[in-house]
Design a protein around this motif. Structure first.
Motif, mmCIF file in Angstrom:
data_model
loop_
_atom_site.group_PDB
_atom_site.id
_atom_site.type_symbol
_atom_site.label_atom_id
_atom_site.label_comp_id
_atom_site.label_asym_id
_atom_site.label_seq_id
_atom_site.Cartn_x
_atom_site.Cartn_y
_atom_site.Cartn_z
ATOM 1 N N LYS A 11 -2.698 -10.068 -7.733
ATOM 2 C CA LYS A 11 -2.047 -8.865 -7.206
ATOM 3 C C LYS A 11 -2.764 -7.609 -7.674
ATOM 4 O O LYS A 11 -2.955 -6.666 -6.892
ATOM 5 C CB LYS A 11 -0.584 -8.813 -7.651
ATOM 6 N N LEU A 12 -3.161 -7.582 -8.926
ATOM 7 C CA LEU A 12 -3.866 -6.420 -9.465
ATOM 8 C C LEU A 12 -5.203 -6.210 -8.757
ATOM 9 O O LEU A 12 -5.535 -5.089 -8.348
ATOM 10 C CB LEU A 12 -4.071 -6.584 -10.971
ATOM 11 N N VAL A 13 -5.954 -7.281 -8.591
ATOM 12 C CA VAL A 13 -7.248 -7.199 -7.901
ATOM 13 C C VAL A 13 -7.053 -6.779 -6.449
ATOM 14 O O VAL A 13 -7.754 -5.897 -5.941
ATOM 15 C CB VAL A 13 -8.002 -8.546 -8.004
ATOM 16 N N HIS A 14 -6.076 -7.392 -5.775
ATOM 17 C CA HIS A 14 -5.833 -7.083 -4.370
ATOM 18 C C HIS A 14 -5.383 -5.634 -4.193
ATOM 19 O O HIS A 14 -5.806 -4.948 -3.259
ATOM 20 C CB HIS A 14 -4.796 -8.042 -3.807
ATOM 21 N N THR A 15 -4.553 -5.154 -5.100
ATOM 22 C CA THR A 15 -4.111 -3.763 -5.041
ATOM 23 C C THR A 15 -5.283 -2.812 -5.250
ATOM 24 O O THR A 15 -5.407 -1.804 -4.547
ATOM 25 C CB THR A 15 -3.012 -3.508 -6.094
ATOM 26 N N ALA A 16 -6.166 -3.134 -6.177
ATOM 27 C CA ALA A 16 -7.345 -2.286 -6.426
ATOM 28 C C ALA A 16 -8.246 -2.233 -5.189
ATOM 29 O O ALA A 16 -8.747 -1.162 -4.823
ATOM 30 C CB ALA A 16 -8.117 -2.806 -7.631
ATOM 31 N N ILE A 17 -8.438 -3.361 -4.544
ATOM 32 C CA ILE A 17 -9.259 -3.392 -3.330
ATOM 33 C C ILE A 17 -8.580 -2.602 -2.218
ATOM 34 O O ILE A 17 -9.239 -1.858 -1.480
ATOM 35 C CB ILE A 17 -9.539 -4.850 -2.904
ATOM 36 N N TRP A 18 -7.262 -2.733 -2.109
ATOM 37 C CA TRP A 18 -6.502 -1.989 -1.098
ATOM 38 C C TRP A 18 -6.649 -0.476 -1.322
ATOM 39 O O TRP A 18 -6.895 0.280 -0.376
ATOM 40 C CB TRP A 18 -5.038 -2.421 -1.150
ATOM 41 N N VAL A 19 -6.519 -0.033 -2.573
ATOM 42 C CA VAL A 19 -6.676 1.387 -2.898
ATOM 43 C C VAL A 19 -8.099 1.845 -2.570
ATOM 44 O O VAL A 19 -8.306 2.915 -1.991
ATOM 45 C CB VAL A 19 -6.332 1.664 -4.380
ATOM 46 N N PHE A 20 -9.088 1.023 -2.912
ATOM 47 C CA PHE A 20 -10.480 1.358 -2.622
ATOM 48 C C PHE A 20 -10.686 1.591 -1.128
ATOM 49 O O PHE A 20 -11.291 2.586 -0.718
ATOM 50 C CB PHE A 20 -11.407 0.243 -3.125
ATOM 51 N N PHE A 21 -10.185 0.689 -0.297
ATOM 52 C CA PHE A 21 -10.382 0.845 1.141
ATOM 53 C C PHE A 21 -9.592 2.022 1.703
ATOM 54 O O PHE A 21 -10.030 2.646 2.672
ATOM 55 C CB PHE A 21 -10.070 -0.456 1.888
#
Length: 82
Positions: A11-21
């Protein structure tokens, strides 16, 4: 490591990628409004196209979601993002 801990890391990794995009899309919007089209815009467009290609390969599912399903019984959308 427990499944809950693994899911939280995902979840942490996915959230970081979501914020990046989201930042990538915001930068594209900013560059278009201010008419500052430069190499960064091309990089952002390339990243968006790469994301689209990944989604096409995974039949419109994020590969991180596919991994997260191993550690959760949830069938909800966006269960793997904070």
């Amino acid at each position: 490591m427990t499944n809950t801990a693994k899911l939280n890391i995902i979840k942490l990794v996915h959230t970081a990628i979501w914020v990046f995009f989201n930042l990538v899309i915001f930068y594209l919007y900013y560059a278009a409004i201010t008419n500052k089209i430069d190499f960064r815009v091309l990089i952002c467009i390339g990243l968006i196209l790469l994301e689209g290609l990944v989604l096409l390969v995974f039949k419109m599912f994020c590969p991180i979601t596919v991994i997260a399903r191993k550690y959760s019984d949830s069938t909800k959308d966006n269960f793997d993002i904070f």
